[in-house]
Design an enzyme around this catalytic site. Structure first.
Site, PDB file in Angstrom:
ATOM      1  N   ARG A  37      12.461  29.467   0.532  1.00 36.74           N
ATOM      2  CA  ARG A  37      11.063  29.046   0.361  1.00 36.74           C
ATOM      3  C   ARG A  37      10.121  30.260   0.306  1.00 36.74           C
ATOM      4  NH1 ARG A  37       6.741  26.465   3.553  1.00 36.74           N
ATOM      5  NH2 ARG A  37       5.745  24.838   2.312  1.00 36.74           N
ATOM      6  N   ILE A  63       1.555  24.340  -1.998  1.00 34.47           N
ATOM      7  CA  ILE A  63       2.970  24.008  -1.923  1.00 34.47           C
ATOM      8  C   ILE A  63       3.071  22.972  -0.800  1.00 34.47           C
ATOM      9  CG2 ILE A  63       3.391  26.037  -0.421  1.00 34.47           C
ATOM     10  CD1 ILE A  63       6.258  26.164  -1.501  1.00 34.47           C
ATOM     11  N   SER A  64       3.766  21.862  -1.051  1.00 38.70           N
ATOM     12  CA  SER A  64       3.833  20.778  -0.066  1.00 38.70           C
ATOM     13  C   SER A  64       4.473  21.254   1.229  1.00 38.70           C
ATOM     14  CB  SER A  64       4.647  19.607  -0.611  1.00 38.70           C
ATOM     15  OG  SER A  64       4.090  19.114  -1.807  1.00 38.70           O
ATOM     16  N   GLN A  65       4.115  20.569   2.318  1.00 32.86           N
ATOM     17  CA  GLN A  65       4.732  20.811   3.627  1.00 32.86           C
ATOM     18  C   GLN A  65       6.239  20.524   3.531  1.00 32.86           C
ATOM     19  OE1 GLN A  65       3.035  18.214   6.570  1.00 32.86           O
ATOM     20  NE2 GLN A  65       4.418  18.944   8.171  1.00 32.86           N
ATOM     21  N   PRO A  66       7.100  21.357   4.149  1.00 34.21           N
ATOM     22  CA  PRO A  66       8.542  21.117   4.086  1.00 34.21           C
ATOM     23  C   PRO A  66       8.953  19.691   4.484  1.00 34.21           C
ATOM     24  CG  PRO A  66       8.128  23.280   5.002  1.00 34.21           C
ATOM     25  CD  PRO A  66       6.783  22.640   4.831  1.00 34.21           C
TER      26      PRO A  66
END
Ligand code: SAH
Length: 216
Positions: A37, A63-66
């Protein structure tokens, strides 16, 4: 940028933290362990890459949260060999996670700067045989590559985009954060036949809006 044992260690801890929240499948855990990431972050922010948080990627996007990436990937039930359409390439991270599940990904982005940046990174990571990046308006889908087994929308859609349902195979599934307000309901839609769909709602999430047209 390099991927080291230290980064892998940080990924392991992140995946452990996700599994403490929800019993993600082995396949989703392995895919998230595989994709570095930190490659999607500027050098100065590498440490931020393994926090369970969304992060700015420029052009007022994130970027989206994991945890959100893990949920969307899990609930979409991706299997190796599937053809998956993504709306909202953004950094390209979610596309790489789906490709790491063994699927072929077609990913559309409306912002040219983000599209070009993600395309270059995907090439450098040698994911370009598994991910096709497209500059376009996700509301139109990607007719030339349809039909798809799965469609993932990674921006908040006010309503179910009918054109995307049309590009789904019978029995195919689409996941989308649905809603016009600050937060949306994660919704899984299964295409039963050409006239019918079945929907299942999950919890509340927060996405940037799905907008019309292309940004040059
Ligand atoms: N999946 C991304 C995060 C997406 S953020 C990642 O892993 O990094 C949402 C993205 O959707 C933004 O980049 C935004 O520009 C894009 N987007 C919004 N509306 C869109 C549309 N109609 N078509 C294609 N992309 C769109």
């Amino acid at each position: 940028m390099q991927d080291t044992y230290r980064h892998l260690g940080m990924r392991r801890r992140l995946v452990d933290a996700l599994v403490a929240e929800y019993p993600f499948s082995q396949a989703v855990q392995e895919a998230m362990l595989k994709v570095p990431r930190h490659f999607f972050f500027e050098k100065a922010f590498v440490e931020k890459a393994y926090e369970n948080k969304a992060f700015p990627i420029g052009e007022a996007q994130t970027i989206s949260q994991p945890l959100t990436v893990a949920y969307q990937t899990e609930w979409l039930q991706i299997e190796p060999g599937m053809r998956v359409l993504e709306i909202g390439t953004g950094s390209g991270y979610q596309a790489c996670v789906i490709a790491a599940m063994g699927a072929k990904v077609y990913s559309i982005e409306r912002n040219r700067i983000l599209h070009e940046k993600a395309t270059q990174l995907i090439q450098r990571m040698h994911y370009n045989d598994r991910i096709v990046t497209l500059l376009g308006d996700g509301y139109q889908g990607a007719k030339a590559y349809a039909p798809f087994d799965r469609i993932i929308i990674t921006a908040a859609a006010p309503d179910l985009p009918n054109e995307l349902i049309a590009q789904l195979k019978i029995g195919g599934k689409l996941i989308v954060p649905l809603g016009k307000d600050d937060s949306q309901i994660m919704t899984l839609v299964t295409k039963i036949d050409d006239e019918h769909t079945e929907t299942h709602s999950y919890g509340q999430f927060r996405f940037v809006p799905m907008l019309k047209g292309i940004v040059e």
